[in-house]
Design a protein around this motif. Sequence first.
Motif, PDB file in Angstrom:
ATOM      1  N   SER A 257       2.752  10.260   3.259  1.00 26.86           N
ATOM      2  CA  SER A 257       1.577   9.563   2.706  1.00 26.86           C
ATOM      3  C   SER A 257       1.700   8.051   2.835  1.00 26.86           C
ATOM      4  O   SER A 257       0.701   7.355   3.047  1.00 26.86           O
ATOM      5  CB  SER A 257       1.390   9.922   1.228  1.00 26.86           C
ATOM      6  OG  SER A 257       1.100  11.295   1.102  1.00 26.86           O
TER       7      SER A 257
ATOM      8  N   ARG B  78       0.850  -1.210   0.000  1.00 25.40           N
ATOM      9  CA  ARG B  78       0.000   0.000   0.000  1.00 25.40           C
ATOM     10  C   ARG B  78       0.882   1.256   0.000  1.00 25.40           C
ATOM     11  O   ARG B  78       0.624   2.220  -0.714  1.00 25.40           O
ATOM     12  CB  ARG B  78      -0.893   0.026   1.252  1.00 25.40           C
ATOM     13  CG  ARG B  78      -2.260  -0.560   1.074  1.00 25.40           C
ATOM     14  CD  ARG B  78      -3.133   0.232   0.121  1.00 25.40           C
ATOM     15  NE  ARG B  78      -3.645   1.484   0.685  1.00 25.40           N
ATOM     16  CZ  ARG B  78      -3.895   2.577  -0.021  1.00 25.40           C
ATOM     17  NH1 ARG B  78      -3.653   2.607  -1.316  1.00 25.40           N
ATOM     18  NH2 ARG B  78      -4.362   3.659   0.563  1.00 25.40           N
TER      19      ARG B  78
ATOM     20  N   LEU C  53       3.855   1.647  -1.095  1.00 26.89           N
ATOM     21  CA  LEU C  53       4.523   1.805  -2.391  1.00 26.89           C
ATOM     22  C   LEU C  53       3.562   2.403  -3.425  1.00 26.89           C
ATOM     23  O   LEU C  53       3.921   3.298  -4.187  1.00 26.89           O
ATOM     24  CB  LEU C  53       5.014   0.423  -2.819  1.00 26.89           C
ATOM     25  CG  LEU C  53       5.684   0.175  -4.153  1.00 26.89           C
ATOM     26  CD1 LEU C  53       6.520  -1.087  -4.057  1.00 26.89           C
ATOM     27  CD2 LEU C  53       4.699   0.033  -5.290  1.00 26.89           C
ATOM     28  N   GLU C  54       2.324   1.916  -3.410  1.00 30.40           N
ATOM     29  CA  GLU C  54       1.376   2.356  -4.445  1.00 30.40           C
ATOM     30  C   GLU C  54       0.894   3.789  -4.233  1.00 30.40           C
ATOM     31  O   GLU C  54       0.481   4.459  -5.164  1.00 30.40           O
ATOM     32  CB  GLU C  54       0.180   1.400  -4.524  1.00 30.40           C
ATOM     33  CG  GLU C  54       0.515   0.040  -5.151  1.00 30.40           C
ATOM     34  CD  GLU C  54       1.169   0.161  -6.529  1.00 30.40           C
ATOM     35  OE1 GLU C  54       1.016   1.191  -7.217  1.00 30.40           O
ATOM     36  OE2 GLU C  54       1.864  -0.803  -6.920  1.00 30.40           O
ATOM     37  N   VAL C  55       0.927   4.254  -2.993  1.00 33.90           N
ATOM     38  CA  VAL C  55       0.412   5.592  -2.718  1.00 33.90           C
ATOM     39  C   VAL C  55       1.498   6.666  -2.928  1.00 33.90           C
ATOM     40  O   VAL C  55       1.203   7.838  -3.111  1.00 33.90           O
ATOM     41  CB  VAL C  55      -0.172   5.628  -1.286  1.00 33.90           C
ATOM     42  CG1 VAL C  55       0.880   6.038  -0.270  1.00 33.90           C
ATOM     43  CG2 VAL C  55      -1.385   6.526  -1.209  1.00 33.90           C
ATOM     44  N   CYS C  56       2.736   6.257  -2.932  1.00 31.06           N
ATOM     45  CA  CYS C  56       3.847   7.226  -3.001  1.00 31.06           C
ATOM     46  C   CYS C  56       3.909   7.882  -4.370  1.00 31.06           C
ATOM     47  O   CYS C  56       4.109   7.214  -5.377  1.00 31.06           O
ATOM     48  CB  CYS C  56       5.167   6.526  -2.700  1.00 31.06           C
ATOM     49  SG  CYS C  56       6.588   7.600  -2.971  1.00 31.06           S
ATOM     50  N   GLN C  57       3.742   9.205  -4.394  1.00 32.13           N
ATOM     51  CA  GLN C  57       3.729   9.887  -5.690  1.00 32.13           C
ATOM     52  C   GLN C  57       5.113   9.939  -6.331  1.00 32.13           C
ATOM     53  O   GLN C  57       5.242  10.094  -7.531  1.00 32.13           O
ATOM     54  CB  GLN C  57       3.140  11.289  -5.572  1.00 32.13           C
ATOM     55  CG  GLN C  57       3.876  12.261  -4.686  1.00 32.13           C
ATOM     56  CD  GLN C  57       3.318  13.684  -4.817  1.00 32.13           C
ATOM     57  OE1 GLN C  57       3.030  14.143  -5.900  1.00 32.13           O
ATOM     58  NE2 GLN C  57       3.145  14.372  -3.709  1.00 32.13           N
ATOM     59  N   VAL C  58       6.138   9.771  -5.510  1.00 32.94           N
ATOM     60  CA  VAL C  58       7.505   9.878  -6.034  1.00 32.94           C
ATOM     61  C   VAL C  58       8.002   8.514  -6.541  1.00 32.94           C
ATOM     62  O   VAL C  58       8.968   8.434  -7.286  1.00 32.94           O
ATOM     63  CB  VAL C  58       8.431  10.439  -4.929  1.00 32.94           C
ATOM     64  CG1 VAL C  58       9.832  10.676  -5.439  1.00 32.94           C
ATOM     65  CG2 VAL C  58       7.859  11.758  -4.381  1.00 32.94           C
ATOM     66  N   ASP C  59       7.326   7.442  -6.149  1.00 32.27           N
ATOM     67  CA  ASP C  59       7.715   6.082  -6.529  1.00 32.27           C
ATOM     68  C   ASP C  59       9.118   5.760  -6.016  1.00 32.27           C
ATOM     69  O   ASP C  59       9.998   5.347  -6.775  1.00 32.27           O
ATOM     70  CB  ASP C  59       7.646   5.899  -8.057  1.00 32.27           C
ATOM     71  CG  ASP C  59       6.911   4.610  -8.432  1.00 32.27           C
ATOM     72  OD1 ASP C  59       6.432   3.907  -7.515  1.00 32.27           O
ATOM     73  OD2 ASP C  59       6.816   4.307  -9.638  1.00 32.27           O
TER      74      ASP C  59
ATOM     75  N   MET D 231       9.860   3.422  -3.840  1.00 33.29           N
ATOM     76  CA  MET D 231      10.082   1.994  -3.530  1.00 33.29           C
ATOM     77  C   MET D 231       9.788   1.106  -4.721  1.00 33.29           C
ATOM     78  O   MET D 231       9.041   1.473  -5.619  1.00 33.29           O
ATOM     79  CB  MET D 231       9.131   1.565  -2.399  1.00 33.29           C
ATOM     80  CG  MET D 231       9.351   2.271  -1.099  1.00 33.29           C
ATOM     81  SD  MET D 231       7.876   2.148  -0.032  1.00 33.29           S
ATOM     82  CE  MET D 231       7.206   3.789  -0.154  1.00 33.29           C
ATOM     83  N   LEU D 232      10.351  -0.113  -4.676  1.00 28.30           N
ATOM     84  CA  LEU D 232       9.995  -1.151  -5.640  1.00 28.30           C
ATOM     85  C   LEU D 232       9.497  -2.359  -4.850  1.00 28.30           C
ATOM     86  O   LEU D 232       9.920  -2.569  -3.699  1.00 28.30           O
ATOM     87  CB  LEU D 232      11.213  -1.546  -6.491  1.00 28.30           C
ATOM     88  CG  LEU D 232      11.747  -0.488  -7.460  1.00 28.30           C
ATOM     89  CD1 LEU D 232      12.969  -1.005  -8.212  1.00 28.30           C
ATOM     90  CD2 LEU D 232      10.677  -0.046  -8.454  1.00 28.30           C
ATOM     91  N   PRO D 233       8.599  -3.148  -5.453  1.00 28.16           N
ATOM     92  CA  PRO D 233       8.086  -4.315  -4.722  1.00 28.16           C
ATOM     93  C   PRO D 233       9.202  -5.327  -4.448  1.00 28.16           C
ATOM     94  O   PRO D 233      10.100  -5.501  -5.275  1.00 28.16           O
ATOM     95  CB  PRO D 233       7.022  -4.897  -5.666  1.00 28.16           C
ATOM     96  CG  PRO D 233       7.249  -4.263  -6.992  1.00 28.16           C
ATOM     97  CD  PRO D 233       7.977  -2.976  -6.769  1.00 28.16           C
TER      98      PRO D 233
END
Lengths: 646, 96
Positions: B63, B30, B32-38, B40-42
Amino acid sequence: MKWPYENRAGETRRMECDVLVLGGGLAGCYTAIAAARKGQRVILVEKGATERSGAAGSGFDHWESACTNPCSRVTPEEVAQAFIDDKDGYFNGISHYIECREGYDRLLDMETFGGKIRDTQDDFAGAAFRDEKNKFLFAYDYTNRFTLRVWGSTFKPALARECRRLGVTVLDRTEATALLLDRTGAAPCGAGAAAMNTRTGEFLILRAKATVLCMSRPARVWLFHSDLVGLSEFRPTQCIGSGHAMGYRAGLEFVMMEKSVRGEFSAAGRSFPPYSAGNNHNTWYAATMVDARGVDIPYVDRDGRVLKTVDERYRPAPGQKFFLKGGTIDEAAYEVRGPETMDAAALLAQGYQLPFYADLSRMPEMERKVIWGLMVGEEGKTKIPVLKALTDRGFDPEKHRLQSYGSGWQSASFLEQERQLFGAPGGLMNDWDLKTNIDGIYAAGDQLFTGDCCGHAAATGYYAGRKAALRAASLEALPACDEEEAAAEQARLLAPLFRSEGMDWRELNAALAKAMQIYCGGVKNDAFLREGLDLLRTYREDYVPQLSCANPHELMRTHEVLDLLDVCELILNACLLRRAGNTALCFARSDSAEVDPPGDRRFLTLKKEGDRMVSGSCPLDYYGDLKSQYEAHNADYLEEVAHEQA
Amino acid sequence: MSKPEYEARVIPCSARPLRFDATKCVGCNRCLEVCQVDVMLPNPQKGAPPLVFYPGECYYCGSCVMACPNPGALSLVHPLMNQTKFIPMKDPAQGG
Ligand SMILES: Cc1cc2nc3c(=O)[nH]c(=O)nc-3n(C[C@H](O)[C@H](O)[C@H](O)COP(=O)(O)OP(=O)(O)OC[C@H]3O[C@@H](n4cnc5c(N)ncnc54)[C@H](O)[C@@H]3O)c2cc1C
Ligand code: SF4
Ligand code: SF4
């Protein structure tokens, strides 16, 4: 490690819609909602993730200029004119009047989407800043009640949900990279945009009847920290002015791009994270400040009268109708200057001792609770990094004082050449339809010149969405798309992926920022501005072809720096245009003795036609009488609103 | 058009903005998906915390922490130089 997402480099996806919205922050979401409500097919392109993207993604604490709320004692005309006067006329009368006129309507919309705009739990029952009937909380001027305190952290998720509910096609993790133009007619018109998925590298050709630019404003132009990139500026890492760059390349007209201010925020350098240091501005207005001995620092009104109570800090001076505070207000003009702590130099002369601290313990409970808990908490970037972090470290507003590091809310002292586009900077020029100089292309929010703040973004977004929907509905067919232009864009975008061992994007961003500090610092002159342009040319010719990266994420950052190169060029050219110093634009020249000559009191505009710069100018009040012009352009909306109220 | 190879490489920086508690994190991504800057990676290992590939790009908005369903699984820490000083009310000479 293996890249975890698909590799779609070289693949192209084509999509069509009526209204294309570029940028999914506050302005973009409201644009999409307005157009979708008008029955248009809408695509929203967002570089990050719409749920929390943009400057207001993690929240914001106050909604300015809601002049039409039922408790307001000021008119939209009064407040819009006060802002215009405060900026000495260098202000977007159109967009700010729209904010004053429609901002409150958008707040009511927000409530229906699920955002919190009222003190429904009665946490502040009985407070001086609360309206008991509507449960609204007000900030700053408690007498005139036109700025609301809101629970901004609830807004972006609500907007993202509403977009999807209305059937808007939301393309997250997609960066818009270029505007597409239909050049088959007598004059070019907007035909959509090119874009790239920032995880897969897939190229998109998005065709549309109308396009709305909502990508905020440039950053990292003078201030860049290659280690802590995301802290370089006040605004999100993502927002560096790509909208300006693609507009510049496409021939859109800009105004006031010569304006920049001495830095106010860079938590990678001279300042602390916004709102985390003791201060009494914006979010922290009107905190009690004390000196190193613990002695109260007096608040004074515009006439220097020392205020005796906390309540008086929120009231106009005797004989004053209302006062202004908020994002773009630094030192307000006398007419609208609100209460303020005594000037720092005067305090030191009287024996007050540095450092100063914010001391909420001596404030009435409601005032303390609303600053530490609601404002610090809902304000962007405060819930976790300030409220929670400081609480975890043991800070208790009833027991501790928080240090201040400067004399104002900046809490920092930047050098003159460390500049930012801040405090109502330049941007796209607009007419009463929020249309740019190219048909079919509109703009909203901070991408407009002197755009600033949430109410403005929401109101102009919705307004531009309405106007774009009208345009789309009037066209039978999609404008033509130039396939060659699109193919060239795809090749430009992917090029750095095919190089190895080249230059990292950070190296070029750092070089650009240094060049701007040297050639476009606090004081301008033609020789330096031209040298700067020459240096940019060599960067473009010699170093851009060396940029390399390993995946689409790094490619997105590389594209940002390519856009910054265009933004720097735009700023240098705009500075060359203005021949004398200009106080309101924070623009100084060493090669002209003139400051503010009356003949220069005009907007200077700039656009690119091919390789040629085309300049123009227009009067500061080019928009005419605010009320009558607004009403002439919005009979449909006024009828809709009247119908709803009936 | 030929296809370039993609490679994921960590771009390190001097700060460590995101701290995961692997005993509380369930790897739902969650944050990772919400971060606007991206940032993280899975994680290739299912159920494990996301991997922070671009710590220097973090905007410190919080966030990701706000979105995390498991309190304490993720915390956000500003670089040391950004931790503001506070002092107790009684003895202003003492640091906080
Ligand atoms: C920390 C902070 C606190 C603030 N507090 C307040 C406040 O309390 N009250 C107030 O009125 N104002 C406040 N502001 C200002 C306010 O948040 C902004 O003025 C407002 O959000 C601007 O909205 P916007 O939609 O124009 O831009 P943004 O909300 O920034 O949205 C721009 C969007 O465009 C996207 N984008 C950028 N480039 C591209 C591209 N190439 N392709 C696709 N998408 C792209 C971005 O990802 C972003 O989502 C604050 C700002 C900050 C940073
Ligand atoms: S703090 Fe914000 S920018 Fe940093 S990782 Fe979390 S969501 Fe992303
Ligand atoms: S949201 Fe929380 S639980 Fe889910 S992956 Fe992130 S840290 Fe782990």
